[in-house]
Design a protein around this motif. Structure first.
Motif, PDB file in Angstrom:
ATOM      1  N   LEU A  29       0.837  -1.201   0.000  1.00 54.49           N
ATOM      2  CA  LEU A  29       0.000   0.000   0.000  1.00 54.49           C
ATOM      3  C   LEU A  29       0.871   1.249   0.000  1.00 54.49           C
ATOM      4  O   LEU A  29       0.622   2.180  -0.767  1.00 54.49           O
ATOM      5  N   ALA A  30       1.904   1.269   0.854  1.00 56.45           N
ATOM      6  CA  ALA A  30       2.773   2.440   0.949  1.00 56.45           C
ATOM      7  C   ALA A  30       3.470   2.712  -0.376  1.00 56.45           C
ATOM      8  O   ALA A  30       3.588   3.858  -0.807  1.00 56.45           O
ATOM      9  N   THR A  31       3.915   1.651  -1.038  1.00 55.58           N
ATOM     10  CA  THR A  31       4.575   1.805  -2.335  1.00 55.58           C
ATOM     11  C   THR A  31       3.599   2.348  -3.371  1.00 55.58           C
ATOM     12  O   THR A  31       3.945   3.227  -4.171  1.00 55.58           O
ATOM     13  N   ALA A  32       2.360   1.837  -3.366  1.00 55.35           N
ATOM     14  CA  ALA A  32       1.350   2.305  -4.316  1.00 55.35           C
ATOM     15  C   ALA A  32       1.005   3.772  -4.071  1.00 55.35           C
ATOM     16  O   ALA A  32       0.881   4.560  -5.018  1.00 55.35           O
ATOM     17  N   ILE A  33       0.857   4.140  -2.801  1.00 57.41           N
ATOM     18  CA  ILE A  33       0.531   5.534  -2.467  1.00 57.41           C
ATOM     19  C   ILE A  33       1.668   6.455  -2.860  1.00 57.41           C
ATOM     20  O   ILE A  33       1.461   7.538  -3.409  1.00 57.41           O
ATOM     21  N   ALA A  34       2.909   6.014  -2.581  1.00 56.56           N
ATOM     22  CA  ALA A  34       4.072   6.831  -2.931  1.00 56.56           C
ATOM     23  C   ALA A  34       4.134   7.090  -4.429  1.00 56.56           C
ATOM     24  O   ALA A  34       4.575   8.157  -4.868  1.00 56.56           O
ATOM     25  N   ALA A  35       3.672   6.121  -5.212  1.00 52.35           N
ATOM     26  CA  ALA A  35       3.722   6.270  -6.668  1.00 52.35           C
ATOM     27  C   ALA A  35       2.576   7.117  -7.210  1.00 52.35           C
ATOM     28  O   ALA A  35       2.694   7.725  -8.274  1.00 52.35           O
ATOM     29  N   GLN A  36       1.461   7.186  -6.477  1.00 52.17           N
ATOM     30  CA  GLN A  36       0.264   7.816  -7.025  1.00 52.17           C
ATOM     31  C   GLN A  36      -0.058   9.184  -6.445  1.00 52.17           C
ATOM     32  O   GLN A  36      -0.618  10.025  -7.139  1.00 52.17           O
ATOM     33  N   VAL A  37       0.246   9.392  -5.166  1.00 52.98           N
ATOM     34  CA  VAL A  37      -0.054  10.692  -4.559  1.00 52.98           C
ATOM     35  C   VAL A  37       0.999  11.687  -5.001  1.00 52.98           C
ATOM     36  O   VAL A  37       2.177  11.508  -4.730  1.00 52.98           O
ATOM     37  N   GLY A  38       0.583  12.716  -5.672  1.00 55.65           N
ATOM     38  CA  GLY A  38       1.534  13.699  -6.192  1.00 55.65           C
ATOM     39  C   GLY A  38       0.897  14.528  -7.279  1.00 55.65           C
ATOM     40  O   GLY A  38      -0.114  15.195  -7.060  1.00 55.65           O
ATOM     41  N   THR A  39       1.465  14.418  -8.467  1.00 57.96           N
ATOM     42  CA  THR A  39       0.993  15.242  -9.577  1.00 57.96           C
ATOM     43  C   THR A  39      -0.482  15.019  -9.858  1.00 57.96           C
ATOM     44  O   THR A  39      -1.245  15.971 -10.049  1.00 57.96           O
TER      45      THR A  39
END
Length: 240
Positions: free
Chosen positions: A73-83
């Motif tokens: 989950l943390a990896t997915a969030i790190a990749a998606q939350v942003g731009t």
């Protein structure tokens, strides 16, 4: 360059408009929502228990058998939350007004059913490579689930996702970071770009184990800052 910009803009207006991407994404989400009997509502509690039950800032080191549920989950969030979630939401509000936020919620709700289906397919059709590492994802369930005749589609997806995430996504993210640092702290764009590349490289070259270890520590704080910062902005403009 102007011709190229106009060409990309015209293509985006078709692919990202009301005739292609919007009906495909929302339509798929609606289909899975009804087909799975609103799984994002029925199984929300179960999913939260599985997820939060393994939450830890210092979880087991990811190995060839994979990550923990919280690390994933943390990896997915790190990749998606942003731009997409920050800059994209701001762009939607500026372009479409406050009402755009409602449609973002609607799309996210139905999208939960789509991502559930993707996750299930990835688990059902996952495999192991010659080194014993667990592998899977769309390219695998396209080939193994739909049949060998669809392997060219899986190959096309793999090439497209490498270009999208390996090139386009990185450029957009680094550009957003550099512009934000330049606007807020007058840091030169090139300096932010170089530092971003170095820090990212230190994580990526450590493989899945280091990626999972870093994200499980950073993402909870990132999420907290995201929520607190957003609440602060809302509070500052509440009387306007």
């Amino acid at each position: 360059m102007q011709f190229l910009n106009d060409l990309v803009s015209n293509i985006n207006s078709v692919l990202w408009g009301v005739f292609v991407l919007i009906p495909l994404l929302c339509g798929t989400g609606i289909f899975y929502t009804f087909k799975l009997r609103f799984v994002q509502v029925r199984k929300f509690g179960l999913a939260a228990r599985y997820l939060l039950g393994g939450a830890s800032l210092f979880g087991k080191r990811a190995d060839k058998s994979g990550m923990s549920s919280f690390q994933a989950l943390a990896t997915a969030i790190a990749a998606q939350v942003g731009t997409g979630n920050v800059a994209g939401t701001a762009t939607a509000l500026v372009s479409g007004g406050p009402g755009a936020l409602f449609w973002l919620w609607v799309a996210a709700f139905f999208g939960m059913a789509t991502i559930f289906a993707e996750a299930v397919l990835a688990q059902v059709y996952k495999d192991k490579d010659e080194y014993g590492h667990v592998v899977g994802g769309p390219a695998y369930y396209i080939t193994k689930g739909m049949g060998e005749k669809y392997k060219p589609l899986a190959i096309f997806f793999s090439i497209a996702i490498i270009i999208a995430l390996g090139c386009i996504g990185n450029m957009v993210q680094s550009n957003s970071i550099s512009n934000a640092m330049a606007t807020a702290f007058d840091v030169p764009l090139i300096v932010t770009g170089i530092l971003t590349a170095i820090v990212s490289g230190l994580v990526f070259f450590g493989g899945v184990a280091r990626l999972a270890s870093v994200t499980e520590k950073i993402v909870p704080f990132m999420a907290a800052i995201y929520i607190i910062g957003g609440s602060y902005v809302i509070g500052c403009h509440a009387s306007q």
